[in-house]
Design an enzyme around this catalytic site. Sequence first.
Site, PDB file in Angstrom:
ATOM      1  N   PRO A   2       0.831  -1.211   0.000  1.00  0.00           N
ATOM      2  CA  PRO A   2       0.000   0.000   0.000  1.00  0.00           C
ATOM      3  C   PRO A   2       0.869   1.265   0.000  1.00  0.00           C
ATOM      4  CG  PRO A   2      -0.297  -1.259   2.043  1.00  0.00           C
ATOM      5  CD  PRO A   2       0.679  -2.015   1.201  1.00  0.00           C
ATOM      6  N   GLU A   3       0.572   2.168  -0.913  1.00  0.00           N
ATOM      7  CA  GLU A   3       1.264   3.456  -0.993  1.00  0.00           C
ATOM      8  C   GLU A   3       0.316   4.543  -0.481  1.00  0.00           C
ATOM      9  OE1 GLU A   3       3.238   4.005  -4.808  1.00  0.00           O
ATOM     10  OE2 GLU A   3       3.338   1.854  -5.117  1.00  0.00           O
ATOM     11  N   LYS A  58       3.431   6.427   4.331  1.00  0.00           N
ATOM     12  CA  LYS A  58       2.652   5.205   4.123  1.00  0.00           C
ATOM     13  C   LYS A  58       2.239   4.572   5.448  1.00  0.00           C
ATOM     14  CE  LYS A  58       5.826   4.176   0.444  1.00  0.00           C
ATOM     15  NZ  LYS A  58       6.640   3.133  -0.183  1.00  0.00           N
ATOM     16  N   ARG A 110      -1.004  -9.672   8.657  1.00  0.00           N
ATOM     17  CA  ARG A 110       0.330  -9.895   8.061  1.00  0.00           C
ATOM     18  C   ARG A 110       1.331  -8.811   8.439  1.00  0.00           C
ATOM     19  NH1 ARG A 110      -0.769 -13.721   3.884  1.00  0.00           N
ATOM     20  NH2 ARG A 110      -3.008 -13.869   3.555  1.00  0.00           N
ATOM     21  N   ARG A 153      21.125  16.291  -6.363  1.00  0.00           N
ATOM     22  CA  ARG A 153      22.019  15.130  -6.245  1.00  0.00           C
ATOM     23  C   ARG A 153      22.133  14.382  -7.566  1.00  0.00           C
ATOM     24  NH1 ARG A 153      18.940  12.868  -1.081  1.00  0.00           N
ATOM     25  NH2 ARG A 153      20.006  10.915  -1.562  1.00  0.00           N
ATOM     26  N   ARG A 262      14.025  -2.100  -8.643  1.00  0.00           N
ATOM     27  CA  ARG A 262      12.589  -2.353  -8.753  1.00  0.00           C
ATOM     28  C   ARG A 262      12.171  -2.470 -10.208  1.00  0.00           C
ATOM     29  NH1 ARG A 262      10.079  -0.488  -4.107  1.00  0.00           N
ATOM     30  NH2 ARG A 262       8.383  -1.802  -4.843  1.00  0.00           N
TER      31      ARG A 262
END
Length: 274
Positions: A2-3, A58, A110, A153, A262
């Site tokens: 979940p974001e 989050k 969980r 950066r 990712r």
Amino acid sequence: MPELPEVTVIAEDVRSLAAGKEVTRAAIFRDDVSNAGVEGFGEKLVGKTLKGTGRRGKIITLDFGDYVGVVHLVISGRVLRLPEWREPDKIHTAVVEFDGGEPLVLAFTRLWLGYFDLYDPDRVDDHPLLKRLGPDPFSEEFTPEYLRYVFRRKAAIKGLLLDQSVVSGLGNIYVDEVLFEAKVHPTRKANTLTPEEIEAIHSATRDILGRAIEARGTTFDSYHDAFGETGKFQHQLKVFTHAGEPCPVCGTGIHKLRVAGRGTHVCPVCQPTD
Ligand SMILES: [Zn+2]
């Protein structure tokens, strides 16, 4: 995982279900689910009334007056409404029962990698995860000027947007969608972005997250809201999960690559690498 949009929806659902109700039972599966431990979790929560809920990045915050619940669902955690009390187990890692009319039992599932910590309200900013959070995308601090500052950066833009200390709340799904909308390739070094590109990332972030909250989040694997319903934003995703399909803007096949460790979705034409 979940974001920001999914956590917003879950926090609002918990408020609409349980705000104003008193905790009558509360238990966790193992000591490592909460800093309060198995003994302390029930002792601290029983008798407290849920006053409201919120979100930090989050992370869900639950205002119990004397304590603030800090809930991190991490990978596949959910909040489920159960028909009746049950003792916590490996799946239903934290269970809280509220009074008032028909009993309300919420399971936080969980949480093996996440947690349900209890903090004093004036110490909550010391929580190890909360104290490092960067600005929320809907806060006043989240401005194009701020992004220009953190993007000086020489790091891949995708990695920076995933870094919760730079911006809080974004994860893999929404970063891919934001960068597609802004026409910026995820491997671009942040310090090479033009002011226009930074402006585009800023407005795409708010636009996409806002629309995702309206659609009650994205269900891509396990996410459901606290009423057990799936989100609807997966139908509006333009690149995430669309590898090999035509780009909705130019028709080129969407590529899948790895950036910042990712799975990452890009249109190689709309998002050039230089
Ligand atoms: Zn395209």
